[in-house]
Design an enzyme around this catalytic site. Structure first.
Site: not given
Ligand code: BG6
Length: 445
Positions: A165, A348
Site C-alpha cells: 500500500e 488483503e
C-alpha cells in the site's frame, strides 16, 4: 446453492512483520520508524507498542500449523527491512536472514507458498534520518535491500511485491502524520509519492535480475471514492481525491504516467527516464480492499479535498468502515477496466469486529462470517463477469498490532489472547476452512 471458484483459485492469508513478530530487540534487528513512533506518548491507542505483538518471531511454527489446518496454499508475509539491514544499508545481519529461512522452509514443508512483500512500513530509522521517502536516494537504497533479500531466497521464493500500500505512506505518514514517521507536510507527501514509485520500479528490476521465474506485482489499497453530494464542487473533489489517494500510485506503474492534476506538480521531481524506470512489466495486480470513501471540498485540507462524514444507514465494522460488498465488486471492475484486465490477487480483505473470548474459550464472530460471505460472493460475481481474479488473501490470520489503533481492534481469523499469547481460532476460521476445502461458498453465500 453453491458458488464455485475456479479450480486453481489460490486461497491465502496475509500478515506483516511489524504487526506480528515482536522480538524487536532480538538477534540484531535494527530500530524501525514504527518502534520510535509507537514509543512516542500519544501516538497509539493505549500507548500500545509492537515489542511483543503476537510473538510470531518465536511462535511461527504454531502459526504455520494454523495456516495448514485452515487449508491455505499461500501466505503473504513481509520481511522486516531492519532485521536484514539494521542500518538500512551496508551491513547484512545474518540472524535476520536465518529467521526468515526458518519461516520459509517450514512454509514450503507444509505446502504453503510464501509471497514476500519487501516493505510493510517498518523503515529502518537510519534511512528515515537520511530523508526517508522524501529523498530520491532512498529508492536505490530500497532496491539494494530488495536485492539482498531476493538473492538469498531466489531458490525458494518466486512471488514478490515491493511495497505494501504505497499510497498510505505519503498521505497518512507524511501528510496527515497519523503513521510513522508522523510528518505533516504537503511537500514531503509529494516527494514520497514519486520516490516510492521510483523505488517500486528499481526494485522490480532488481528482483528480475536476482530471481529467475519471478512473479512480481504491486500491492495497493483501493476502494471507490464518491462525492458526498452530487454537485460540481463535490464531483471535482471526487476526481481530485481519487487521483491523490489512489491513481497517483497506480497509474505510473501500470500506465506509465501520472494523472492530472498532480502530474504538473510532480514534474519538477521527475528526471529523464524515471517514468520508464517506474513502469516495469508486472505479473499481477495485488488489490487490497477495505472501504468505500466519501469526499468533499475542504479548505483546511492539503489540496482542498477531504473525506467527509459518510451517509448514514450502511452497517460499519469496528473501525467504522462500511460493510458493503458492492464496493468491492465495483473496485474489482474498475481495476480491471482501467489497467487492462490484469491477473488480480486480492492481497488483503477483512474486517475488525469487537470479538470476545467466551468462558467456554470460543469466539463466536458471526459478523465476520457474514462479512466474508458477502465479500467472497462479490468476488465470485466479478470473476463470473470476466475479471481475472486468481486468488484471495484474508486479512489477517490472527489479531495483531493494528498500527495507530494498537491492539484495540481485531481483524484475525484467530483470536490472539494478548496476556497469554494463546491463539484461539474463531468461528470464522472454521467457516473459511470449509470454503477453502470446497473451493466454494456453499452456505450463507
Ligand atoms: C491495511 C494494511 O491497510 O489495513 C494492514 O495493509 C492493516 O497492515 C489493515 O492492518 C487494517 O488497517 P488498520 O488501519 O485498522 O490498521
Amino acid at each position: 446453492m453453491s458458488k464455485h471458484f475456479p479450480p486453481d483459485f489460490l486461497w491465502g492469508v496475509a500478515a506483516s512483520a511489524f504487526q506480528t513478530e515482536g522480538a524487536t530487540h532480538e538477534d540484531g534487528r535494527g530500530q524501525s520508524v514504527w518502534d520510535d513512533y509507537s514509543h512516542t506518548p500519544g501516538r497509539t491507542v493505549n500507548g500500545d507498542t509492537a515489542d511483543i505483538a503476537c510473538d510470531h518471531y518465536h511462535r511461527y511454527p504454531e502459526d504455520i500449523a494454523l495456516m495448514r489446518r485452515l487449508g491455505v496454499k499461500a501466505y503473504r508475509l513481509s520481511i522486516a527491512w531492519p532485521r536484514i539491514l539494521p542500518d538500512g544499508k551496508g551491513r547484512i545481519n545474518p540472524l535476520g536472514l536465518d529467521f526468515y529461512d526458518r519461516v520459509i522452509d517450514l512454509l514450503l514443508h507444509e505446502g504453503i507458498t510464501p509471497w514476500i512483500c519487501l516493505h510493510h512500513w517498518d523503515m529502518p530509522v537510519a534511512v528515515e534520518a537520511a530523508g526517508g521517502w522524501r529523498t530520491r536516494d532512498t529508492a536505490a537504497v530500497f532496491a539494494d535491500y530488495a536485492a539482498v533479500v531476493a538473492r538469498h531466497f531466489a531458490d525458494r521464493v518466486k512471488y514478490y511485491a515491493p511495497i505494501n500500500e504505497p499510497n498510505v505512506i505519503p498521505w497518512v505518514a507524511y501528510n496527515l502524520g497519523r503513521h510513522a514517521p508522523g510528518r505533516q507536510s504537503r511537500d514531503a507527501c509529494l516527494r514520497a509519492v514519486h520516490h516510492l514509485n521510483l523505488a517500486h520500479g528499481l526494485t522490480v528490476s532488481a528482483l528480475r535480475a536476482e530471481v529467475s521465474g519471478a512473479q512480481i506485482g504491486s500491492i495497493i489499497s483501493l476502494g471507490p471514492v464518491h462525492p458526498q453530494h452530487d454537485d460540481g464542487p463535490h464531483r471535482q473533489a471526487q476526481v481530485l481525491g481519487e487521483c491523490l489517494w489512489r491513481r497517483v500510485m497506480v497509474d505510473p506503474l501500470w500506465l506509465g504516467r501520472y494523472p492530472e492534476p498532480l502530474a504538473s506538480e510532480l514534474a519538477p521531481l521527475i528526471q529523464p527516464d524515471d517514468m520508464a524506470r517506474i513502469q516495469q512489466k508486472m505479473d499481477f495486480f495485488g488489490l487490497n480492499h477495505y472501504n468505500r470513501v466519501y469526499v468533499g471540498p475542504n479548505a483546511n485540507a492539503s489540496w482542498g479535498v477531504a473525506e467527509t462524514a459518510p451517509p448514514p444507514g450502511l452497517p460499519l465494522t469496528d473501525v467504522n468502515w462500511f460493510i458493503d460488498p458492492s464496493a468491492f465488486l465495483e473496485q474489482i471492475h474498475d481495476t480491471a477496466r482501467r489497467y487492462g484486465n490484469p491477473p488480480i490477487y486480492i492481497t488483503e480483505n477483512g474486517a475488525a469486529f469487537p470479538d470476545a473470548l467466551r468462558p467456554d474459550r470460543r469466539v463466536v464472530d458471526d459478523a465476520r462470517i457474514d462479512y466474508f460471505a458477502g465479500y467472497l460472493a462479490a468476488m465470485h460475481q466479478a470473476i463470473a463477469e470476466g475479471c481475472d481474479v486468481r486468488g484471495y488473501f484474508a486479512w489477517s490470520l490472527m489479531d495483531n498490532f493494528e498500527w495507530g489503533r494498537g491492539y484495540s481492534k481485531r481483524f484475525g481469523l484467530v483470536y490472539t489472547d494478548y496476556p497469554t499469547l494463546q491463539r484461539i481460532p474463531k468461528q470464522s476460521y472454521y467457516w473459511l476452512q470449509q470454503v477453502i476445502k470446497n473451493n466454494a461458498l456453499s452456505y450463507r453465500g
